[in-house]
Each structure stands twice: as structure tokens, then as C-alpha cells.
Write an enzyme that holds these catalytic residues in place. Structure first.
Site, PDB file in Angstrom:
ATOM      1  CB  VAL A  81      -0.919   0.057   1.238  1.00 57.82           C
ATOM      2  CG1 VAL A  81      -1.883   1.243   1.118  1.00 57.82           C
ATOM      3  CG2 VAL A  81      -1.686  -1.233   1.417  1.00 57.82           C
TER       4      VAL A  81
ATOM      5  N   GLY B  29       3.217   2.056  -2.086  1.00 57.30           N
ATOM      6  CA  GLY B  29       4.551   1.867  -2.669  1.00 57.30           C
ATOM      7  C   GLY B  29       5.640   2.209  -1.679  1.00 57.30           C
TER       8      GLY B  29
ATOM      9  CE  LYS C 164      -1.924  -0.042  -4.123  1.00 57.03           C
ATOM     10  NZ  LYS C 164      -1.628   0.928  -5.204  1.00 57.03           N
TER      11      LYS C 164
END
Lengths: 395, 395
Positions: B127, B129, B200
Site C-alpha cells: 500500500v 509503494g 489497498k
């Protein structure tokens, strides 16, 4: 059952007592067992407080109680706070603190004691209050070489500058309002003169660049020189003025650091951090720019970060704790006078506005130059004209 | 010497190989000893790669090598990735992954295996990156009851919506541009239809509210219904349109969650998160609002988060790992149809603009109502008129 002790039960300490009571179920889930606040060291009369039965007046009681595994310091300063933190660490207890002066000035020594004692010294709340910042920096970004840091880390000055720009009031009027609202102390020098921001950038530099940076080495300029005219000018040009605490890696493993009011575009995220809010932007060589935003001070946010640190000392067990913080290496520090920038300049006389505009938007003076180069160019061009303001412009 | 293995060496896996090579000195400092990438599982021909000597084709080699203490999964999906992650955990190895589908759909089962095996399953990169997010949430904010989450967690759709508002282009044109720039896949459905954002928000809910939320339970609306007219209207009114993944605590320990394009003020920080950048705003009962911003995807940011997770498995030693993630409790989920909001409505006919304005700015329709209430009111008032767009308005 895990047991903690609190040193000082004023604004932040009181917040810790509240959180440990009200969020007890969450804390137990997070720590894996119940968590109790066993002692509160407080010299004032607390007989009418709900936690009166926990109050002790003698630190030795805490120091000598083997049940207490962590001590939360909320006294402030580097006098008795330093003594008690050191004694707690030497007694084999972990310490959590929000005391940025203590960490900025004595962090290196205290971390070495903690390491030798195999206990933790955690200070998430010392920079950015409740904003998760130090742990993400040292942990989540540990695969990165940190390239630069840029932060609005003092809520009082950010409130004052926001009021000056958004409401057109003077610095003195905005400061008086901040004092009325409880955002500024009766003696606001530590905030207004940038000392608070200075301590915080030193802690960030220590953690990110790995060698101790004594606060007295860092050029620090508060917000007293910012005028209503500068604020209005900034606003018209699409800029805000922010007291920024900055550090950046330079060639050959060196770094610079400074605290100064600066012009920053309102289209940037930092330029939109208003009122008492704080934010820190961090650039790593792999991750690029990250920004952390939230309440940088205040009772509950700060207490929230300290309680999280308390829980963390329980959770870590005997996991290792790496803090990448070595002794000072003065040769690594690059004075900001040697770091080029764009500049905003305002001076008396009729040509002021167009020249200032040129400094920010186009014209030759938007080229990046160092401050000594700028001042000598201005001397040359503007013989006899009084320079009123000079501020860095952030890109 | 600590040894890791990599499963899959495409975009993100290649980034991990680069970081572990280029930042080796930083990694060693952080882990306390040298860190080596011992194997790379990759079926494609890699003979011309600098890491060709590490390539293996058979997962069993990694599974059976006791020197490998952690495995980084970069395969994607829930097929072979699920099988290998499970086998690695059962072989007593920690696993780090950026695979949001795997964690959203099988996280509960895999975390239970990790716990039983006393190893770690870390997924910071799944979530946001490279943005430090999951660890700050579960660690730094652990003293808080999390009240709400609101995130821009898909860079592709944020790029498309930013282009639609800032350049006035159509969704199809912006999508084509995103594909040209490598921000969007050839088949963009997972991004454009909100599936990526859905996975996410499920992971965030699982962590923050403590019970498993299956993706299929969460109402999810992508950005296909957003038109150039809506984008222009939003812009004129001082709003942006963002694909927001939201969750919020409701009465009695219940919570809601949904993914939908929403109107949000451009004076808010989230409203200023543009292009492919991501940001997640979190509100805790002690800390107030915090916001985390950065690159939500991309090779190096994602790899940076995964390498940090690898280092974390080394650092933690036998410290405990608490992930507050229990089985599904369907009775806790509140359907967003039961959650009031303000709404933006656009319909065909001459009264469209003023009515839409009323929905956002003043008038009776800015009152918070649920979507079924809104639709029935519209039916009543606008008999025979075609409703073109309905979006939530964020406060």
C-alpha cells in the site's frame, strides 16, 4: 503486566496518563499484555487528580523498582531531566522522551549509555510531535541514502506566518493572538528565534546523516525580520513564507543545515501546510520525495507518540536497535553561505517591486547564487539603497 | 552475513537487486552486518544481467537452503506467488512482498502461518509503494484508536484525473497518455475500475480495524463515469476529483469502507496530491490527522520499501511482531449506502449548473444524506430529467 513510570505530569504527561487510561484496551492488544502506569513523579500538589495514588516525590523510588521497565520523561530542559534520564538508563530502564533540547544536546551521550545498558532511548515525539517521522525515517527508509530534509517543524511560527499572509496582520499582532490561543509561550523566543526548529533539524540530521551536529554550529534565523510587506508580496506572487528547517547532502558525503524563513510556492505541499500544523519532506535516493504531515505539538498528539514509544520498548523485546548516530565530524558540515539558492530581495525606493519580482520569477537575479555573492552583487548595483529583506526562495 | 532470496526479477525485483548492490554500505550499517542477495528465482533468460550468477529456476533450492532467512516475493497475483510464499513461511523463512492482491485476499491465512512459524510476513510496499505507511500506522500510531482513513492510493487514476482537470482532456485521452508514459498497463481495468485501490483499502482496514475485510464486500466504483464536464465543474468550484479509498469507524465498533471518485477541496492537502503521487490521511483519536505522501508505485520506491522490510526482518531478531488482524466479522461492516454525505449531482437540462452548484455550495442539497435518500429526492424533484453524474463531496 508491563509497568511504566512518568516523570512530570503537566500538559504532555497528563495526556499520557489520559491515553494509558482511556485507550487501555488498544494498548493491551498492541503490547500483548496489560500495560500499567505505576508511578508519576510530580512535585506539585496532585491530591485532587484521579491519578493521585500513583504520585511519588522521590525519583529513587522509580529508579530502584525493578518492576518499572520504561520511564517517560516529560520534565523538559537539560537539568534534572538529563540527570533522571541518565540514571534511569543506568538502572537498566528504557526511556522515552519528547525533550528535543535534551536529545539535540545530549542525545549522543545518552544513546551510548542506552546501548551499553541494552535498553532503548526513544524520542519519536521530539520532532513533529504526534507525526510518525523518526521511526519511518530510520526504519522504513533504511534502504535509502537520504538526500535532503525540509521541514515546517514549529507550529507557533507557522501559525504566525499563516496569519500574516492570510489576514494581513503584523508579526506582533499574530504573536499576541498565538499567545492568547495557547500556541505560543509567554516568552516566545525559542519559537520565534528558530531555536525550537534548530533543535529538531539537528536531531533529524543526526539520524539521517549519521554524525552528531551540535546546535551551535547551525546558522539559525527566526521570523522576526519578516514584515507584513514581505507577506503580502509573497501572497501576490503565489508564494507562502515558511520557517523551514533544512538539511541537504553535498558533495563527498558532506551536508549543510540551516533554519531560516523562506519563500515557497503555494502549489507545493509544504507551501499549503498552514496554521499550527507541521510537515517534513524527506528525499531518499530510492524512494524519491515523501512527506509527513500532522499536528507537530499539543498535548494529545505528543502524548500519543510517547505512548507508542512506550509500547515499542515492550514489543521490541531483545530485538536490536540501530541508531545510526556517530560522534561529530566537523569536516562534514558545509556552511549554508556556500550553498547557492534563488533569493527574494526587497529594498527601499521606487524600483523595489519590479526588482523583487525579477528575483523570484525571471530576470537575472533568479539564478542560484550564494548569499555572499548576492550581497556583493546588490552592493554593486544598488549603491546607497537600503536593503530591507533578503530571503531564500525554495524550488 | 544475512542472506535473502528474490522471487521474480522484473520491474520491482530488478529495483531490489539494484538497491542491494548500490546501497550496500547503508544496508550493512542498518542491519549491523553485511546483507547478501543469494538467489534470484527467474524463469526468463537473464544471462546478460549482472546478477546472472544468482539465478535459479527451482524454488526448492531456496526453500531448502537454511542460509536464506528471508524471501522477497515480486511475482504478483495469487497463483504461484501464493504457493511460494506459503512454502517459504512453512520452511521457516520470513517473507516480504508488495503483492496487494495476495495480502488483501490471503493475508489472514498467511499471517497465521507466519505467527505459528515465528517468522515475519511484511508488506509495507503493498500500500502506497515507497511511502512509509503500514509500519507508522501499526507502530507509531499504536496508542490511538484509528477513526478514519482516506487515501489516494492509485497513481494511474490520479494521473488521469489530474490531466482531466488541469488540461481539460478526456478520460480516454488521459488514459492513452498514461499508457504511453508507462503509468498504466495495456489492460488498465485493475486501476481504472478501482480494483487496485480496493485491495489497498482492505489491507488498511484489516490493520486499523482489526478484522479481515474481504474485497468482494466493499462497494467499489472506478473513474470511468467521470466526464470532462465534471472535471471542469469541479475546477471552477475549487474542487478536485480524486479516486478516494475511504474507511471510517461508525457507532458501536462498526466501520464502513468504499472506493469511489469524490469531489475534494483544492485547499485541502489531499486535494493537492496530483499526478502519479499517492497520499493517505489517517485520523487517530489522540494524534488527530496525519498525512503520508509520496510515490505510490514505481520501481525504486517500491523496491526501497521492500528492502527496508528485508532489513527489518534482520533487525527484529526475536522481538515480537503484533499484527492486529483477526477473522472477518461481517456484523461490523456498515454499507456506505447507510453513511450520509454531501453530493455533487449533474443532470441534463438547463437547470443543471445551478442545481449542481447548490449541491456543493449552499442550498438544501448540501445537507448530508445517504445515497438512497438523495436518489429518491432527485426522483421526486426531477421527474423525467436524466441524471448524468452523482459523486460524494468530501468535507
Amino acid at each position: 503486566m508491563k509497568k511504566a513510570a512518568l516523570l512530570g505530569c503537566g500538559i504532555v504527561g497528563g495526556g499520557i496518563a489520559i491515553i494509558m487510561n482511556e485507550n487501555a484496551a488498544y494498548l493491551e492488544k498492541s503490547a500483548g499484555e496489560p500495560v500499567e502506569l505505576k508511578y508519576i513523579l510530580e512535585l506539585r500538589d496532585c491530591s485532587d487528580q484521579p491519578w493521585a495514588d500513583k504520585v511519588v516525590k522521590d525519583f529513587a523510588i522509580i529508579e530502584n523498582d525493578p518492576e518499572v521497565s520504561v520511564v517517560a520523561e516529560c520534565i523538559g530542559g537539560v537539568g534534572v531531566a538529563y540527570e533522571f534520564v541518565k540514571r534511569a538508563l543506568l538502572a537498566g530502564k528504557s526511556v522515552v522522551t519528547c525533550n528535543k533540547q535534551l536529545i539535540a544536546e545530549r542525545g549522543l551521550e545518552l544513546l551510548e549509555i542506552a546501548k551499553a545498558q541494552k535498553v532503548f532511548l526513544l524520542f519519536e515525539a521530539s520532532v513533529g510531535g504526534g507525526i510518525p517521522l523518526l521511526r519511518p525515517l530510520t526504519n522504513c527508509l533504511s534502504a535509502n541514502r537520504i538526500e535532503s530534509l525540509r521541514g515546517i517543524v514549529n507550529g507557533t511560527t507557522n501559525y504566525i506566518l499563516t496569519q500574516m499572509i492570510q489576514c494581513g496582520v503584523s508579526l506582533d499582532a499574530a504573536l499576541a493572538e498565538a499567545q492568547k490561543l495557547g500556541y505560543a509561550e509567554a516568552n516566545p523566543a525559542a519559537d520565534v528565534d528558530g531555536i525550537d526548529a534548530l533543535r529538531k533539524i539537528c536531531i533529524l540530521v543526526d539520524l539521517c546523516f549519521g554524525s552528531n551536529l551540535p546546535p551551535e554550529k547551525v546558522p539559525t534565523e527566526g521570523i522576526r525580520a519578516v514584515t507584513t510587506e514581505d507577506a503580502q508580496f509573497a501572497d501576490r506572487m503565489g508564494y507562502a513564507i515558511k520557517l523551514l528547517a533544512c538539511a541537504a547532502r553535498q558533495d563527498g558525503d558532506r551536508f549543510t543545515a540551516y533554519v531560516a524563513p523562506q519563500f515557497i510556492k503555494t502549489t507545493s505541499l509544504l507551501g499549503n501546510v498552514n496554521g499550527v500544523m507541521n510537515a517534513v519532506s524527506v528525499t531518499g535516493n530510492a524512494v524519491g520525495e515523501c512527506l509527513f504531515y500532522g499536528a507537530g505539538a499539543g498535548r494529545m498528539p505528543t502524548a500519543s507518540a510517547m505512548v507508542a514509544d512506550i509500547l515499542d520498548t515492550f514489543r521490541r523485546g531483545n530485538g536490536k536497535k540501530f541508531i545510526n548516530w556517530g560522534p561529530e565530524r566537523p569536516e562534514r558540515f558545509v556552511h549554508p553561505d556556500d550553498v547557492p539558492s534563488r533569493w527574494y530581495v526587497r529594498w527601499s525606493g521606487s524600483c523595489s517591486a519590479p526588482f523583487a519580482a525579477a528575483c523570484i520569477t525571471e530576470g537575472t537575479h533568479s539564478a542560484a547564487v550564494t548569499e555572499p555573492m548576492l550581497r556583493s552583487a546588490l552592493d554593486e548595483m544598488l549603491r546607497g539603497v537600503e536593503i530591507l529583506s533578503v530571503f531564500r526562495v525554495c524550488d
